[in-house]
Each structure stands twice: as structure tokens, then as C-alpha cells.
Design a protein around this motif. Structure first.
Motif, PDB file in Angstrom:
ATOM      1  N   VAL A   1     -24.707 -38.566  20.832  1.00  0.00           N
ATOM      2  CA  VAL A   1     -23.608 -37.750  21.273  1.00  0.00           C
ATOM      3  C   VAL A   1     -23.477 -36.366  20.713  1.00  0.00           C
ATOM      4  O   VAL A   1     -23.519 -35.393  21.213  1.00  0.00           O
ATOM      5  CB  VAL A   1     -22.234 -38.525  20.809  1.00  0.00           C
ATOM      6  CG1 VAL A   1     -21.024 -37.673  21.118  1.00  0.00           C
ATOM      7  CG2 VAL A   1     -22.377 -39.907  21.474  1.00  0.00           C
ATOM      8  N   GLU A   2     -24.061 -36.094  19.580  1.00  0.00           N
ATOM      9  CA  GLU A   2     -24.320 -34.839  18.754  1.00  0.00           C
ATOM     10  C   GLU A   2     -25.379 -33.868  19.669  1.00  0.00           C
ATOM     11  O   GLU A   2     -25.111 -32.923  19.729  1.00  0.00           O
ATOM     12  CB  GLU A   2     -24.655 -34.899  17.369  1.00  0.00           C
ATOM     13  CG  GLU A   2     -24.615 -33.517  16.646  1.00  0.00           C
ATOM     14  CD  GLU A   2     -25.141 -33.499  15.250  1.00  0.00           C
ATOM     15  OE1 GLU A   2     -25.195 -34.847  14.595  1.00  0.00           O
ATOM     16  OE2 GLU A   2     -25.694 -32.560  14.824  1.00  0.00           O
ATOM     17  N   GLY A   3     -26.487 -34.796  20.067  1.00  0.00           N
ATOM     18  CA  GLY A   3     -27.502 -33.956  20.841  1.00  0.00           C
ATOM     19  C   GLY A   3     -26.960 -33.626  22.070  1.00  0.00           C
ATOM     20  O   GLY A   3     -27.211 -32.458  22.638  1.00  0.00           O
ATOM     21  N   ALA A   4     -26.063 -34.278  22.718  1.00  0.00           N
ATOM     22  CA  ALA A   4     -25.501 -34.000  24.052  1.00  0.00           C
ATOM     23  C   ALA A   4     -24.654 -32.788  24.019  1.00  0.00           C
ATOM     24  O   ALA A   4     -24.448 -32.044  24.686  1.00  0.00           O
ATOM     25  CB  ALA A   4     -24.831 -35.047  24.673  1.00  0.00           C
ATOM     26  N   VAL A   5     -23.881 -32.880  22.695  1.00  0.00           N
ATOM     27  CA  VAL A   5     -22.916 -31.611  22.621  1.00  0.00           C
ATOM     28  C   VAL A   5     -23.805 -30.287  21.991  1.00  0.00           C
ATOM     29  O   VAL A   5     -23.396 -29.515  22.971  1.00  0.00           O
ATOM     30  CB  VAL A   5     -22.111 -31.928  21.235  1.00  0.00           C
ATOM     31  CG1 VAL A   5     -21.353 -30.816  20.535  1.00  0.00           C
ATOM     32  CG2 VAL A   5     -20.981 -33.016  21.477  1.00  0.00           C
ATOM     33  N   LEU A   6     -24.862 -30.581  21.560  1.00  0.00           N
ATOM     34  CA  LEU A   6     -25.446 -29.316  21.173  1.00  0.00           C
ATOM     35  C   LEU A   6     -26.321 -28.837  22.495  1.00  0.00           C
ATOM     36  O   LEU A   6     -26.208 -27.601  22.773  1.00  0.00           O
ATOM     37  CB  LEU A   6     -26.799 -29.673  20.334  1.00  0.00           C
ATOM     38  CG  LEU A   6     -26.263 -29.994  18.981  1.00  0.00           C
ATOM     39  CD1 LEU A   6     -27.530 -30.468  18.105  1.00  0.00           C
ATOM     40  CD2 LEU A   6     -25.744 -28.582  18.257  1.00  0.00           C
ATOM     41  N   ALA A   7     -26.548 -29.788  23.400  1.00  0.00           N
ATOM     42  CA  ALA A   7     -27.318 -29.305  24.672  1.00  0.00           C
ATOM     43  C   ALA A   7     -26.359 -28.779  25.456  1.00  0.00           C
ATOM     44  O   ALA A   7     -26.737 -27.641  26.196  1.00  0.00           O
ATOM     45  CB  ALA A   7     -28.148 -30.424  25.185  1.00  0.00           C
ATOM     46  N   THR A   8     -25.235 -29.412  25.776  1.00  0.00           N
ATOM     47  CA  THR A   8     -24.322 -28.816  26.946  1.00  0.00           C
ATOM     48  C   THR A   8     -23.746 -27.331  26.166  1.00  0.00           C
ATOM     49  O   THR A   8     -23.555 -26.455  26.945  1.00  0.00           O
ATOM     50  CB  THR A   8     -23.134 -29.692  27.156  1.00  0.00           C
ATOM     51  OG1 THR A   8     -22.600 -30.259  25.562  1.00  0.00           O
ATOM     52  CG2 THR A   8     -23.438 -30.885  27.965  1.00  0.00           C
ATOM     53  N   ARG A   9     -23.379 -27.291  25.092  1.00  0.00           N
ATOM     54  CA  ARG A   9     -23.169 -25.940  24.381  1.00  0.00           C
ATOM     55  C   ARG A   9     -24.024 -24.930  24.761  1.00  0.00           C
ATOM     56  O   ARG A   9     -23.673 -23.762  25.070  1.00  0.00           O
ATOM     57  CB  ARG A   9     -23.027 -26.000  22.989  1.00  0.00           C
ATOM     58  CG  ARG A   9     -21.553 -26.410  22.285  1.00  0.00           C
ATOM     59  CD  ARG A   9     -21.647 -26.408  20.642  1.00  0.00           C
ATOM     60  NE  ARG A   9     -20.658 -27.232  20.125  1.00  0.00           N
ATOM     61  CZ  ARG A   9     -20.648 -27.694  19.043  1.00  0.00           C
ATOM     62  NH1 ARG A   9     -21.822 -27.444  18.129  1.00  0.00           N
ATOM     63  NH2 ARG A   9     -19.534 -28.238  18.441  1.00  0.00           N
ATOM     64  N   GLU A  10     -25.206 -25.125  24.485  1.00  0.00           N
ATOM     65  CA  GLU A  10     -26.391 -24.121  24.530  1.00  0.00           C
ATOM     66  C   GLU A  10     -26.965 -23.961  26.021  1.00  0.00           C
ATOM     67  O   GLU A  10     -27.003 -22.873  26.440  1.00  0.00           O
ATOM     68  CB  GLU A  10     -27.740 -24.578  23.494  1.00  0.00           C
ATOM     69  CG  GLU A  10     -28.573 -23.340  23.269  1.00  0.00           C
ATOM     70  CD  GLU A  10     -29.648 -23.958  22.575  1.00  0.00           C
ATOM     71  OE1 GLU A  10     -29.325 -24.751  21.790  1.00  0.00           O
ATOM     72  OE2 GLU A  10     -30.776 -23.404  22.450  1.00  0.00           O
ATOM     73  N   PHE A  11     -26.890 -25.015  26.573  1.00  0.00           N
ATOM     74  CA  PHE A  11     -27.420 -24.755  28.151  1.00  0.00           C
ATOM     75  C   PHE A  11     -26.607 -24.797  29.103  1.00  0.00           C
ATOM     76  O   PHE A  11     -26.784 -24.240  30.326  1.00  0.00           O
ATOM     77  CB  PHE A  11     -28.759 -25.636  28.385  1.00  0.00           C
ATOM     78  CG  PHE A  11     -29.664 -25.824  27.310  1.00  0.00           C
ATOM     79  CD1 PHE A  11     -30.333 -24.876  26.756  1.00  0.00           C
ATOM     80  CD2 PHE A  11     -29.729 -27.231  26.750  1.00  0.00           C
ATOM     81  CE1 PHE A  11     -31.163 -24.871  25.714  1.00  0.00           C
ATOM     82  CE2 PHE A  11     -30.448 -27.439  25.478  1.00  0.00           C
ATOM     83  CZ  PHE A  11     -31.656 -26.057  25.070  1.00  0.00           C
TER      84      PHE A  11
END
Lengths: 389, 389
Positions: free
Chosen positions: A18-28
Motif C-alpha cells: 500500500v505504501e508503495g502504491a501511495v508513493l507511486a501514485t504521488r510521484e507518477f
């Protein structure tokens, strides 16, 4: 384009995923669908204040494939697992790629059954990016197929070529066949036949590559069966471990100062991760009708984020479309390849040599698999007719 | 006991070979026959004042197999080569072991044709001693047989067991089968069948060994086909080379002081040599009816001396006799092994599974090879009936 992520896969799931998905959607900014136990996922999402504004969807799945589950048992019994439901979303066009840090064997089995191999591909292969003295090289198959026929090695060569060309950005990647000697005639029965097929393909086939050449980096793509690939990668891991232990001994004996040792240790650990296919932020499963990235069980949030980015890249650069086109090109163009296959078969008969087992050629595989495969659902059309894909 | 040495084999022949023979006969006292161009050999011998008093014989041979000669061509055309004549001396009982630092493929081919495989052995294998975290392990086959059947892997297991027991002095060496997973069912078709055969043998079979375990040293003997073995060794060499280069970079960037770097470099070079089978002072070709040691092309006098010592050890410890006895034991004892083979075949039929290819069992191989083999010429009789050889 939506990326489907198995929220329940991996040692630190669902938290790290979930944290990875949050980081990815924030960044990309591109959307992600998290599949799994929705309450658990939502609980993790609630930890991030901005989560509501991020393009993250949650898709419920009742069951979880555990790391120790046998792939075949998972296939039979866990019909509502996050893997199954996630891959169904890709099949139905709801998402364009699937990522899991869960049980590798199960991801492989589910992906092959649900998405099916690409037209012209007999079996999917796991492709690993290895560090070399000149940068990096792709090795495939890293372990998906223990018993390979020569037509499979041929297909791995084409798939590796496409990976290196479109993802690594190499104009004319050199594709080598892992063997026990550089000379054309060296190898076992399977590699010798694959050699002839690859020689006639449109890719830059650089011939046999000895294992001692792998880390020198003269080949951009290294083709082998999954048994050999697994042994090559795992023994590299083992040797890096032994050298690391030897360095430690030298360190504790006071000869190498701490600073130097720690730097070396860091590099060795980095290497160890890079040869463990699932550590490398995700290894693509090439040759299925959809993008699948296998991430390591111990993936942290950053690794999940990188896997999401990589999946996006595979979709955007139309890797599957290129694989299909390149394989078709070799099968059809001016009949030359087909003619070549005939020559091989004829040659074998004359020699009283090794009889071809089924399937006899990529063409045959293609026709065979066509019968049972659903038609491709792609709305992408090539902008121009490639003269040399 | 006389050791026959190919005086013309290797990059520094005859100089290094003759010097090695001088060193060995001085130190150990047992006789050596140097085979090759007698004038050139004598010229080298004349450099040593004590040579006349050493137990060195010179046996003339007109021709030399070159490093670049193809083995099959050498076999056909060089009927008077030092390899051919040297191996003939062993066959005729003039010498008890043969050593060559020449063309490996030619040594392999000549040895198999002239000495023939031992009773019960289908094909000879090259056995390498590898360094591990716990000392050393034997890996075979290191490259003699690229396409192996399961009965060959079974025989390699027995031969490796004998090597570890009688040469390394291990009471009950653990023999592992190189595979892609530790679980019993993991592997390709050939290893899966070899697993069943090895399970029923009298040796301490520890099951599948993953490549990542190799340098940890938990297995004393690692069994694989020659293709996989070659890849495993050569990729280890390649990785050691890459790590060495990385160390050098660290060194030239001034972070690791020269002392530490040089020590590490020495260890890596040592390792690189040890995995190159022929560097390791000589790798035995196991399973031929006579002792054959393959030394590296770049062997210096010390390496030749060590190879002579090793050959002597193989003869003295009756390695070939033990291999023959151990294979026979597994084939004959109380019919249990044979019964087991029947079960396997029956099981296969029931499963509609993989049909056995010729030869169907070690027993069959034995009977088949018996027809064409000369009777063994050995005057050694076992002193007691082994209950468990």
C-alpha cells in the motif's frame, strides 16, 4: 492506464505494498488498483492523509495465496485469491499490468493460465537484469521453464531482444546463447538447434556465449533454459556470499580498514540482490498476453514503487506488441525462415539425427496455440510497417 | 607403479613437464615415463645433473596433439601422438596412470576410446574440487558430457562418493544433486529420475542441492550434467573476475589501501584458478579403466608435480576398483536396486509418463557395455567382502 497490484503478496503485505502504491501514485500520477482484503488495505490507506486524493482504487478479494502454498494447489483451491482476481482484471481490460511480490510459482501459474501466452510464444520466461562490467545484461529464462525445447530458446531470444531494445534502449542489442564453448558447433542438442534458428532471425545474434563471458557484458541478452539460468544465477549468489564472508575474515583480522570493507560489502550485497530475480525491484514475466512483473517477497515500499514504474514502462513501450510482431516477422517474412526450418528438418532426416519432437517449429507452435487462445484485445495499431522490427 | 606423463602437453611443454617430473621423482621416488619427442625431452633432462639417477624413462612418440586440434581430427589422424602412445602404455599395463596438460577434448576422447569406460559406467566425467566455506566440495561432471541421461547422473553420484571417501578421506560424504529447488520433486525430467535412483543407493544421498548452496559447502559432492557443470564453473570464474575488477576500482580510488587489495586479489585469483578445472593442478577423469588426470594448459612444473602426486594417490587408493564395486553393489545387492528400477519403470507406465530411453537402467548399461569391453586386468582382489562399500 491502470496498474493492478496484488496488495496481499510479499512478506510485508499489505503495509509495504500500500505504501508503495501511495508513493507511486504521488510521484507518477497514473492510477493503481490494489487487490486484496479491502478492510486491511483501507486501514493502511487511512494512514496517509492524501490517500483520498490519489488515483488508488481498492478491489476486494477474499483469499490470499501464501508463500508456502504449492502453485498447483493455489490454482485449484483459491479461486478468489488476490492473484486470481487481479489477473482477471488485466484479462478483462480493467488494468493493463499486474504486479505481485507473492509466491513466484503461483504468479507464474496463474499468469500463464489466465492471460495465456502471446501468439507465437510457447511458454513465458522470467527475465533478469544482471550487472556486468559494461553496465547490465538480460538473462532469460531465469527459472520458469526447466525443460526447454529449441523453439522456446529461439522465442526467448526474440523476447530478450525486445526487452533490451525497448526498455534498455539499445539500438541493436547483441543476443547470445549460453553454451559451453564459443564455437558454432558447441552445445547440447537443444542449444545447437536453437543456434541455427537464431542465426536466421532478424535480431543481432552474436552466437554462443560461454558462461565466463556473462559478467564481462559483451552480450546484452543471454538466452538459456530455466534450469541452467536458475543455476547460473543462484551459484553467482552463492559465490558473492562466500567472497563476502572471506572479506569479513580479512576485515576482522584487521588488514582491511572498516571503511573499505563496508564499501565492498555494500557492493556485494547489491550484487546478491541483483541476481536474485525477484529482488531487482521486479523481473518481468515475458511472453504472456499482458504485462506481469514479479517482485521479491521481501519488497519494501520503494521496491513496490519501482515495480509499478517498470510495469508502466512495459505497457507504454508496447513490449508485448513488439514481441508478437518480431516473432511473426521471423515466421512469415518472405518465407525465408519457414524455408530454413524445412532445411533443418530435412538435414536431420538425412543425418538420421535427432528427430524433432512436437512442436517442430515456432510456426507449428503458433498454429497450435492459436486454436486455443482467445483473440488479442489491443486497440494499438503499429504506426508504420516495420521493415525490420 | 609407473606414472605416464605426456611430455608434449601444455603451453610450456616439454620444459615445464620435464621439470615437474624431475621434481616429483626427486621428492616421491616413484617412477615416471615421459612420452613425446625423445630428443626434446632428453635435452630438457640434461639440464638436471641428477636426472640420470632419477627413475625417469623416456618413451618416444612422433606426433604432438596441438591445443587447437579438434579432438575428433586428432583421433583420426595422429596415431603416433604422445597422448595416444601414453594411453596405450597404460592400457598395456606398462604404466598405471596418465597425465596430460594438453588439449582437454583430445585427452577425453583418447582416454574413452583407448582405456574404455569402467564396467558399469556409461560415460566418464571430469571431477573438480571446489573451494567452499567449509573446505572443499567435488563437482561432477564439469564438462565432459553435455547431454546426460539420468543413469549417468546416478553413476556420477557413485563416482563422486568414491572420490570424496577415498581421496578426501570423508567417512560418509554427503552427495547432492544440483537442482532448482531443495524439495524432492524439483528439477527437470533427467534430475527427477536420477533423484529416485540415488535415493535407493547405498551412498549418503542428501537430495537436491540448490546452486545457492554450492559454496556454503553443505554437500561434499555435487552431481550435475556437463553442460550445467560447465556453466556453473565458468560463471563463477566470470563473477570472481568482475568482483576483482570492482576491487581494483576501489583500490585506485584510494579507499582500500594497497595491502588489503593485494590480499583480496590473491584470493580471488586463487579462486579463479580453482574453478577452472584444469588449473586446479589436475582434475581426474573418473570412470575410465585407468587413472587419467587432466592438467591445465598453463601448468608450471609445480602443477605437473602435483598432478603426478594426485595420479599416484588415485592408483594407490584403488579409486577405480571402488567405483566398480560400488556401482555393482547398487546393481546387484539382494536385488533391491533392480527391484527399484522395475518399480520406477512400472510407475512410469502407469502415469503414462516419460518413457525410458535406451539404456533403461545402469544394469542395462552394464550388460551392454560388457559385450564390447575387454576384461579388466587387475591383480588386486578385495581383502574382505564389503558389507557396505
Amino acid at each position: 492506464m491502470k496498474i493492478v497490484v496484488d496488495a496481499m503478496g510479499g512478506d510485508f503485505a499489505p503495509q509495504a505494498v500500500v505504501e508503495g502504491a501511495v508513493l507511486a501514485t504521488r510521484e507518477f500520477g497514473f492510477p493503481v488498483i490494489l487487490v486484496g482484503l479491502s478492510d486491511a488495505i483501507q486501514e493502511e490507506l487511512d494512514k496517509y492523509e492524501d490517500a483520498k486524493n490519489l488515483p488508488i482504487e481498492v478491489h476486494h478479494a477474499d483469499e490470499v495465496v501464501e508463500m508456502h502454498d504449492s502453485p498447483s494447489k493455489a490454482l485449484r483451491t483459491k479461486k478468489k485469491s488476490s492473484m486470481k482476481i487481479g489477473l482477471d482484471l488485466v484479462k478483462e481490460g480493467e488494468g493493463e499490468a499486474f504486479i505481485s511480490a507473492g509466491n513466484t510459482g503461483a504468479v507464474l501459474a496463474y499468469s500463464t493460465i489466465i492471460l495465456r501466452p502471446l501468439k507465437g510464444v510457447d511458454r513465458p520466461a522470467i527475465a533478469i537484469q544482471l550487472p556486468t562490467l559494461q553496465g547490465s545484461a538480460i538473462l532469460l529464462d531465469a527459472g520458469a521453464n526447466v525443460d526447454c525445447k529449441s523453439n522456446q530458446l529461439f522465442q526467448f531470444g526474440i523476447m530478450g531482444h525486445v526487452y533490451a531494445k525497448y526498455i534498455l534502449g539499445l539500438d541493436e542489442p547483441g543476443v547470445g546463447l549460453l553454451s559451453i564453448g564459443e564455437e558454432d558447433g558447441k552445445g547440447n542438442e537443444v542449444t545447437k538447434e536453437a543456434f541455427r534458428w537464431l542465426s536466421k532471425s532478424h535480431i543481432r545474434f552474436i552466437g554462443n556465449v560461454e558462461a565466463k563471458e556473462v559478467y564481462r557484458g559483451n552480450a546484452d541478452v543471454i538466452v538459456c533454459d530455466g534450469f541452467t539460468g536458475n543455476v547460473a544465477l543462484k551459484i553467482s549468489e552463492s559465490l558473492a556470499e562466500m567472497i563476502g564472508t572471506n572479506l569479513k575474515t580479512l576485515f576482522t583480522s584487521g588488514i582491511v580498514p572498516k571503511m573499505g570493507y563496508l564499501m565492498l560489502k555494500g557492493r556485494l550485497r547489491e550484487f546478491k540482490k541483483s541476481v536474485d530475480y525477484s529482488e531487482a525491484g521486479g523481473a518481468p514475466l515475458l511472453g504472456v498476453n499482458g504485462v506481469v512483473i514479479i517482485a521479491h517477497g521481501s519488497s519494501n515500499a520503494k521496491a513496490v514503487k519501482n515495480a509499478i514504474l517498470r510495469a508502466h514502462e512495459f505497457v507504454e513501450k508496447k513490449v508485448n506488441q513488439h514481441i508478437r510482431e518480431d516473432i511473426e516477422y521471423n515466421l512469415d517474412s518472405k518465407g525465408s525462415f519457414w524455408q530454413h526450418i524445412k532445411e533443418i528438418v530435412a538435414g536431420h532426416d538425412e543425418n538420421g539425427g535427432v528427430p524433432n519432437k512436437t512442436p517442430t517449429s515456432p510456426k507449428a507452435v503458433l498454429e497450435e496455440s492459436e486454436e486455443e487462445l482467445e483473440p488479442e484485445t489491443t486497440d494499438e495499431t503499429p504506426t508504420e510497417e516495420p521493415d525490420k522490427p
